[in-house]
Design a protein around this motif. Structure first.
Motif, PDB file in Angstrom:
ATOM      1  N   ALA A  82       3.942  -2.359  -9.468  1.00  0.00           N
ATOM      2  CA  ALA A  82       3.810  -3.780  -8.714  1.00  0.00           C
ATOM      3  C   ALA A  82       2.686  -4.263  -9.152  1.00  0.00           C
ATOM      4  CB  ALA A  82       3.801  -3.486  -7.265  1.00  0.00           C
ATOM      5  N   GLN A  83       1.571  -3.735  -9.336  1.00  0.00           N
ATOM      6  CA  GLN A  83       0.476  -4.263 -10.063  1.00  0.00           C
ATOM      7  C   GLN A  83       0.637  -4.816 -11.390  1.00  0.00           C
ATOM      8  OE1 GLN A  83      -3.219  -1.848 -10.226  1.00  0.00           O
ATOM      9  NE2 GLN A  83      -4.559  -3.502 -10.667  1.00  0.00           N
ATOM     10  N   ARG A  86       3.246  -7.614 -11.671  1.00  0.00           N
ATOM     11  CA  ARG A  86       2.787  -9.065 -11.267  1.00  0.00           C
ATOM     12  C   ARG A  86       1.980  -9.653 -12.506  1.00  0.00           C
ATOM     13  NH1 ARG A  86       1.541 -10.372  -4.937  1.00  0.00           N
ATOM     14  NH2 ARG A  86       3.262  -9.239  -3.998  1.00  0.00           N
ATOM     15  N   ASP A  90       3.222 -13.244 -14.001  1.00  0.00           N
ATOM     16  CA  ASP A  90       2.277 -14.387 -14.125  1.00  0.00           C
ATOM     17  C   ASP A  90       2.210 -14.825 -15.423  1.00  0.00           C
ATOM     18  OD1 ASP A  90       1.619 -14.464 -11.369  1.00  0.00           O
ATOM     19  OD2 ASP A  90      -0.188 -13.261 -11.561  1.00  0.00           O
ATOM     20  N   LEU A 112       7.183  -4.629  -5.491  1.00  0.00           N
ATOM     21  CA  LEU A 112       6.739  -5.832  -6.004  1.00  0.00           C
ATOM     22  C   LEU A 112       7.219  -7.078  -5.532  1.00  0.00           C
ATOM     23  CD1 LEU A 112       6.078  -7.376  -8.713  1.00  0.00           C
ATOM     24  CD2 LEU A 112       8.422  -7.103  -9.609  1.00  0.00           C
ATOM     25  N   LEU A 191       5.477 -11.252  -2.990  1.00  0.00           N
ATOM     26  CA  LEU A 191       5.409 -11.952  -4.684  1.00  0.00           C
ATOM     27  C   LEU A 191       5.440 -13.464  -4.200  1.00  0.00           C
ATOM     28  CD1 LEU A 191       5.419 -11.164  -7.460  1.00  0.00           C
ATOM     29  CD2 LEU A 191       7.779 -11.581  -7.536  1.00  0.00           C
TER      30      LEU A 191
END
Length: 316
Positions: A82-83, A86, A90, A112, A191
């Protein structure tokens, strides 16, 4: 009412062998997108043929993210995914491109899109104790123990999934709070994208089963067993005491191939076991997807016009 100014993203979800990769590539090329893989096997180096990883040519056509980010003897958690996802999303949005999430790992999508709680870090001593218990009693017995303290987690975790059983027991024993409660408390960390969820799934389950069998036979023709031979020969893999407990080796098809190369059964039995395991994976994926109430379902063979309409209505 103010307009929703969040950036857009497309999530292409579905069971294994439903055509997600091809459709994601097409959408990315049509709308200027980049693909973020949401697949727990594709993160591993060397898992190519058996994981149906996008080819070099496909990656040249469309940028891909979160492929080949770990060695096959390493662990990779949903929180890490998930980190890193992201960050990838972005970056894609900052370039004015369309992020396209494509895959079938429900836990990764959940981590996520909805967020995960800040659960305690792994405890090496406690993990060793749980592993020793598993060696003495078997993972099904530990799954039964988990069901006593966290029935919600046990219902989601398969009795032959040692990594997730171990983590759920570890969290409970460290904190006294079930991992399912930690996960419920994570809601609200969603998110910050507006996501259109598209599920690709043949309406006729026999069609999916046939696709699974054909794809596995093609993998065998492409050299899947040679690929597993190469994985087994890696020094990092040979240093692992119980490689069958590794997440990479537990990936569908790989476990059955590993056992076959260890001398379990003949080639025909190996093929049947691998196809059956893949069908079971598809069944679990479909069960999870039915809980995604905001997802729209399409049969890719007959719903192409509806798919195009859904994209046209969502994208500017």
């Amino acid at each position: 009412m103010p307009l929703d100014a969040r950036p857009l993203a497309i999530a292409i979800m579905g069971p294994t062998a439903s055509g997600k990769t091809a459709f994601a590539l097409e959408v990315a090329q049509r709308f200027g997108g980049e693909i973020v893989s949401v697949d727990s096997a594709l993160v591993y180096l060397g898992l190519d043929i058996g994981a149906a990883k996008p080819t070099v040519e496909e990656r040249a056509r469309v940028p891909h993210h979160l492929l080949d980010v770990r060695d096959p003897w390493q662990a990779y958690s949903a929180a890490e995914f998930a980190q890193e996802a992201r960050v990838a999303l972005d970056g894609i949005a900052s370039r004015g491109r369309l992020p396209i999430l494509a895959g079938g790992t429900g836990l990764y999508f959940q981590a996520l899109l909805e967020g995960l709680a800040a659960m305690p870090a792994a405890d090496a001593a406690l993990r060793a104790d749980i592993t020793a218990e598993a060696q003495a009693q078997g993972w099904p017995a530990l799954h039964a123990a988990l069901a006593q303290v966290d029935p919600a987690a046990a219902a989601r975790i398969h009795a032959t999934d040692p990594q997730r059983i171990q983590r759920a027991l570890e969290v409970y024993r460290l904190t006294g709070k079930p991992i399912s409660q930690w996960q419920r408390e994570a809601r609200g960390m969603r998110l910050p994208f507006r996501v259109l969820k598209l599920v690709l799934a043949p309406a006729d389950r026999t069609v999916l089963h046939e696709r699974i069998a054909r794809r596995f036979d093609l993998m065998l023709e492409q050299g899947f067993l040679d690929e597993v031979h190469r994985l087994r020969a890696l020094p990092g893999m040979q240093a692992v005491a119980v490689p069958l407990d590794l997440p990479a080796v537990r990936a569908v098809g790989y476990r059955q191939a590993w056992e076959y190369l260890d001398g379990q059964g003949d080639a025909a039995a190996f093929r049947e076991r691998a196809i059956a395991a893949t069908r079971q994976l598809a069944k679990r994926q479909l069960t999870w997807l039915r809980g995604e109430l905001d997802a729209r379902w399409f049969d890719p063979a007959i719903d192409r016009a509806r798919l195009d309409d859904a994209l046209a209505l969502f994208l500017p």
